[in-house]
Write an enzyme that holds these catalytic residues in place. Structure first.
Site, PDB file in Angstrom:
ATOM      1  N   HIS A 191       5.746 -44.422  -4.909  1.00 29.12           N
ATOM      2  CA  HIS A 191       5.409 -44.763  -3.490  1.00 29.12           C
ATOM      3  C   HIS A 191       6.485 -45.477  -3.125  1.00 29.12           C
ATOM      4  CE1 HIS A 191       2.434 -46.467  -1.706  1.00 29.12           C
ATOM      5  NE2 HIS A 191       3.279 -47.353  -0.608  1.00 29.12           N
ATOM      6  N   GLU A 192       8.145 -46.326  -4.289  1.00 30.32           N
ATOM      7  CA  GLU A 192       8.384 -46.972  -3.132  1.00 30.32           C
ATOM      8  C   GLU A 192       9.719 -45.955  -3.096  1.00 30.32           C
ATOM      9  OE1 GLU A 192       8.051 -49.911  -2.192  1.00 30.32           O
ATOM     10  OE2 GLU A 192       6.154 -50.230  -3.702  1.00 30.32           O
ATOM     11  N   HIS A 195       8.991 -44.549   0.684  1.00 27.80           N
ATOM     12  CA  HIS A 195       9.093 -45.645   1.409  1.00 27.80           C
ATOM     13  C   HIS A 195      10.596 -45.698   1.574  1.00 27.80           C
ATOM     14  CE1 HIS A 195       6.159 -47.809   2.440  1.00 27.80           C
ATOM     15  NE2 HIS A 195       5.497 -48.136   0.532  1.00 27.80           N
ATOM     16  N   ASP A 267      -0.447 -50.453   4.004  1.00 22.87           N
ATOM     17  CA  ASP A 267       0.199 -49.875   4.876  1.00 22.87           C
ATOM     18  C   ASP A 267      -0.333 -49.284   6.047  1.00 22.87           C
ATOM     19  OD1 ASP A 267       2.686 -50.134   2.917  1.00 22.87           O
ATOM     20  OD2 ASP A 267       2.326 -49.403   1.520  1.00 22.87           O
TER      21      ASP A 267
END
Length: 420
Positions: A191-192, A195, A267
């Protein structure tokens, strides 16, 4: 003046001021007693309105109040009663904005006077790295750094203490004792990484400063930290880039894990708000045109009306919703194209995150440019000194799962630039 003590205290306050004139009366948080009247809540006889009415009488200009200057402060001038703002009362308004780099440096000098600083501390550099901080934030930053220095038995505050306190102020404390399952760790890492990788391939977007999957703050399971830019406004392209950055986590989960989690809920919410503002507030939609359809003065409990009626038709409302959906889908497709084209980078960053738990800006750039990062011991206390936009992950209903959440990053120009 103590707020809420009633009209008699207001009369007494001005009597004392007249006796000691010339005098200055300062009322902090004037919105506590000066909110808009006539909302139908409590009528005209409640304590707050009586206090406000007496304040208006004392400032009406008919009494002999020569030599008495009244100054008030508030961060919500929009909810003040119009009678307070008419000529003869609070007719001169001074807006105190967040300080720029030079202003932050001067504020830091004030709060650092009685604190021993090590030679490696450069207040000018700290000022550059704290975009969006208020004076109170900077004071808290140095106080937190002083506490850390004492705990570490140092005789002076070092740049390391400043760096650690910056992340503590912005993101909260690290939860070093919190252990995650491998599944949760993998989810958070991809997930990170999503980004960060999506942001890296956007033109002109804020560079990544740090990526972490260490839990910290109120439910934050991970974050991607960006270097903020000192801008007074956001352009359309910058806002579209922000959409891609926000959707990077959700798209990465779908591509890499063939599944999606609740972690991207914040988000998605923030991305939807950006799209709605672009369409209905900033006139950035070619389909809808340069027309403003949003009405922000509808907060009932801050002195506004109970009922709120849209100033546009149902057909226009449907067009606005369709345009918001189009912007979101286009941003999703662009994010998907970026991450699929650079899936090897996504896997690389996620893999390193699972091993190291934290990647700084130099290591991230090395990974993206050379596919290699030097193994090194990274202290869980290490923090980055730059303020950021953070896209965080929250832990919600599923045990031992990390989910993404972010700090409010308003597309307006006066908020702190934090993606939490």
């Amino acid at each position: 003046m103590y707020v809420g003590v009633g009209a008699s205290r207001v009369r007494d306050l001005f009597e004392q001021a007249k006796k000691k004139s010339p005098a200055i009366v300062f009322i902090d948080e004037i919105d506590a007693v000066g909110r808009h009247r006539g909302t139908g809540m409590g009528g005209g006889n409640d304590e707050r309105e009586q206090t406000l009415n007496q304040l208006l009488v004392e400032m009406d200009g008919f009494g002999v109040n020569s030599g008495v200057i009244v100054i008030a402060a508030t961060n919500r001038p929009d909810v003040l009663d119009p009678a307070l703002l008419r000529p003869g009362r609070f007719d001169r308004q001074i807006t105190v904005n967040r300080p720029d780099t030079k202003g932050r440096e001067e504020i830091l000098k004030v709060h650092a006077k009685n604190k021993p600083l090590a030679p490696d501390v450069d207040l000018k550099e700290i000022a550059k790295d704290t975009t969006g901080f208020t004076g109170a934030d900077l004071e808290n930053l140095l106080n937190e750094a002083a506490i850390l220095a004492v705990r570490r038995k140092k005789k002076a505050i070092t740049s390391e203490d400043i760096a650690d306190s910056t992340s503590r102020v912005e993101l909260g404390l690290e939860k070093k004792s919190h252990k995650f399952s491998e599944k949760a760790k993998k989810l958070t890492a991809f997930h990170e990484a999503g980004h960060a990788v999506a942001s890296y391939y956007l033109d002109g977007y804020n560079p990544v400063k740090e990526i972490s999957i260490i839990p910290r703050g109120l439910g934050a399971g991970g974050y991607t930290w960006y270097t903020p830019q000192e801008e007074n406004y956001n352009s359309k392209n910058e806002m579209l880039n922000e959409l891609v950055s926000l959707l990077g986590g959700r798209v990465a989960e779908a591509i890499a894990l063939d599944d999606i989690s609740t972690g991207a809920s914040n988000d998605l919410q923030r991305a939807s708000n950006i799209c709605r503002d672009m369409v209905s507030k900033y006139g950035m939609s070619d389909e809808i045109g340069p027309v403003v359809y949003s009405d922000e003065n509808n907060e009932v409990f801050l002195g506004k009306d109970y009922g709120h009626v849209n100033n546009y038709s149902e057909n226009t409302s449907s067009r606005i919703d369709a345009e918001i959906e189009r912007l979101m889908r286009e941003a999703y497709e662009k994010t998907e194209a970026i991450l699929k084209a650079h899936f090897d980078k996504l896997e690389l960053v996620a893999g390193v995150l699972m091993k190291k738990e934290k990647i700084n800006s130099e290591e991230f750039l090395t990974l993206m440019d050379e596919n290699y990062v030097e193994p090194q011991e990274t202290s869980a206390d290490e923090e980055n000194t730059d303020v950021q936009e953070v896209s965080e992950q929250t832990e919600e209903t599923v045990p031992e799962e990390n989910f993404s959440v972010g700090t409010e990053n308003s597309s307006s120009n006066d908020d702190n630039s934090l993606q939490e």
